[in-house]
Design a protein around this motif. Structure first.
Motif: not given
Length: 449
Positions: A140-143, A162-169
């Motif tokens: 909940v809350g993740q974009t 998180s503010a610094k970590i993003t999973d990208t595809f």
């Protein structure tokens, strides 16, 4: 004995293979009845010259109850009849920016339910899962953000963990690739200033803003100031942008934090606060609310939003890009939000229809109307009576077909989050007003003279 009892008795006397053949023929004729459901079907019984009327009303009622429009014919959203001309700013952004969609995860949502809300291909979802199963672990809350191509296929997909970590595809010629991106630098605010000398787009680019940042401003301020139509030569602006720096070098163009814009005596200020919400100097939302139902009360949904609906006979995908409400002819149809009427016409399939544009991000469509009460160019307000429902065009019964279009793609109006125009939460109001005042003064101090 009634005619249908005679028919049933006659059918029971037929050989088994004849009964099977008759059932198959009846199924095919059932599809034809969708076009003229009120007409009876006459069949010749095998091995008997007597012609009998076969009652198929029960199956027809069941199918009609599930679909308010013939399944084999759908309104093509790309039909030139429905296309809305783009202004100069929209055309410039379309050339430079891949349209990005975003969603903030709420309680109980899954990856599958989000794909369903936005009519994203389920096959794409399974392909993403195959690349990295952790994509299903949403909190909940993740974009999440994604982009699609002209065929509706997901080309980019990201989950901000998180503010610094993003999973990208990313979609490649060999399928989806996965990468976890970590911001390791220092985030610093940068102020960019400029003066309008031509279009807002060109002037903002000259000041150092990116196309994505310009799009953010155009969408977030769409209800307060239309940069495509209201920007004038001589207008001045200052924009605060958060940028990432590593060893003193900017490596990330960053997000827009705030803007101060002066057009003559008109002042426009907006600041980001929270995940992705923008407010004015008084803490009021820049959004305009949209209502979920375009009617005065709830009615039964006769056909839900279903982009993967299949034709019962051909098996082909026959998407239903809206929500159908079973309403009597003449029921008041209400505008889902403030906006401008961009289409008010008649179509062979849609019947009488209306299209309303709500700012730069949303549009709504109202089909099969009995009477249209607004014309192209009319400004409407939320809840305003714009039409009477009907049964025009290709329809199997009185109903209202309602569509919500977000960034030129149909979405499930009954489930997707809608803008609510809520002010800054009361618990954060004091903090926001202090920060907004400081930001406004900072931008005002560097405005071009």
């Amino acid at each position: 004995m009634k005619l249908h009892k005679v028919a049933v008795a006659t059918i029971k006397q037929l050989p088994r293979q004849h009964r099977i053949a008759l059932a198959s023929t009846s199924f095919v004729l059932l599809a034809a009845l969708l076009w003229q459901p009120s007409k009876p079907v006459t069949l010749s019984t095998f091995g008997n010259d007597q012609r009998v009327d076969i009652a198929l009303s029960t199956d027809l009622e069941k199918l009609s109850d599930m679909n308010s429009e013939p399944i084999g014919e759908v309104v093509d959203p790309k039909d030139p009849e429905f296309l809305v001309p783009k202004d100069e700013l929209e055309q410039q952004l379309q050339e430079e920016v891949d349209v990005s969609h975003s969603h903030q995860v709420t309680s109980g949502e899954t990856l599958g339910s989000i794909f369903s809300q936005y009519a994203l291909p389920i096959s794409n979802m399974y392909s993403l899962i195959n690349v990295n199963k952790s994509i299903q672990n949403l909190r909940v809350g993740q974009t999440i953000e994604w982009s699609v191509d002209d065929d509706g296929q997901v080309t980019e997909f990201s989950v901000k963990r998180s503010a610094k970590i993003t999973d990208t595809f990313s979609l490649t010629k060999n399928g989806y690739s996965y990468e976890q991106v970590e911001e390791s630098g220092e985030i610093k605010p940068v102020v960019l200033t400029g003066r309008i000398s031509g279009s807002f787009y060109n002037s903002a680019m000259a000041a150092g803003l990116t196309a994505n940042q310009i799009q953010t401003l155009a969408q977030k301020l769409q209800w307060r100031f239309d940069f495509g139509r209201e920007a004038r030569k001589g207008d001045r602006f200052a924009v605060s942008v958060d940028r990432e720096f590593i060893d003193g070098r900017a490596v990330n163009k960053g997000d827009v934090k705030a803007i101060y814009y002066l057009s003559g005596n008109r002042e426009v200020f907006a600041m980001r606060f929270g995940e992705n919400n923008f407010y004015d100097a008084d803490g009021k939302s820049l959004d305009r609310a949209l209502r979920r139902l375009p009617l005065e009360k709830r009615y039964r949904i006769s056909s839900p939003f279903n982009p993967t609906r299949k034709h019962p006979i051909t098996g082909r995908i026959s998407p239903h890009n809206g929500t159908d409400f079973a309403v009597p002819i003449g029921t008041s149809v209400l505008a889902a939000g403030d906006g401008v009427v961009v289409k008010s016409s008649k179509h062979p399939l849609a019947g009488n229809y209306i299209v309303i544009k709500h700012g730069r991000e949303y549009m709504t469509r109202y089909l099969h109307l009995n009477k249209r009460l607004v014309k192209v160019g009319d400004k409407v307000t939320m809840g305003q009576r714009i039409a009477q429902s009907g049964n025009t065009g290709r329809s199997t019964g009185p109903h209202l077909h309602y569509e919500l279009i977000k960034k030129n793609r149909p979405v499930n109006a009954m489930k997707v989050p809608l803008p609510q125009a809520e002010p800054v939460p009361s618990k954060d109001r004091k903090k926001y007003l202090r920060l907004a005042s400081e930001e406004r003064q900072k931008l005002l101090a560097v405005m071009p003279g």
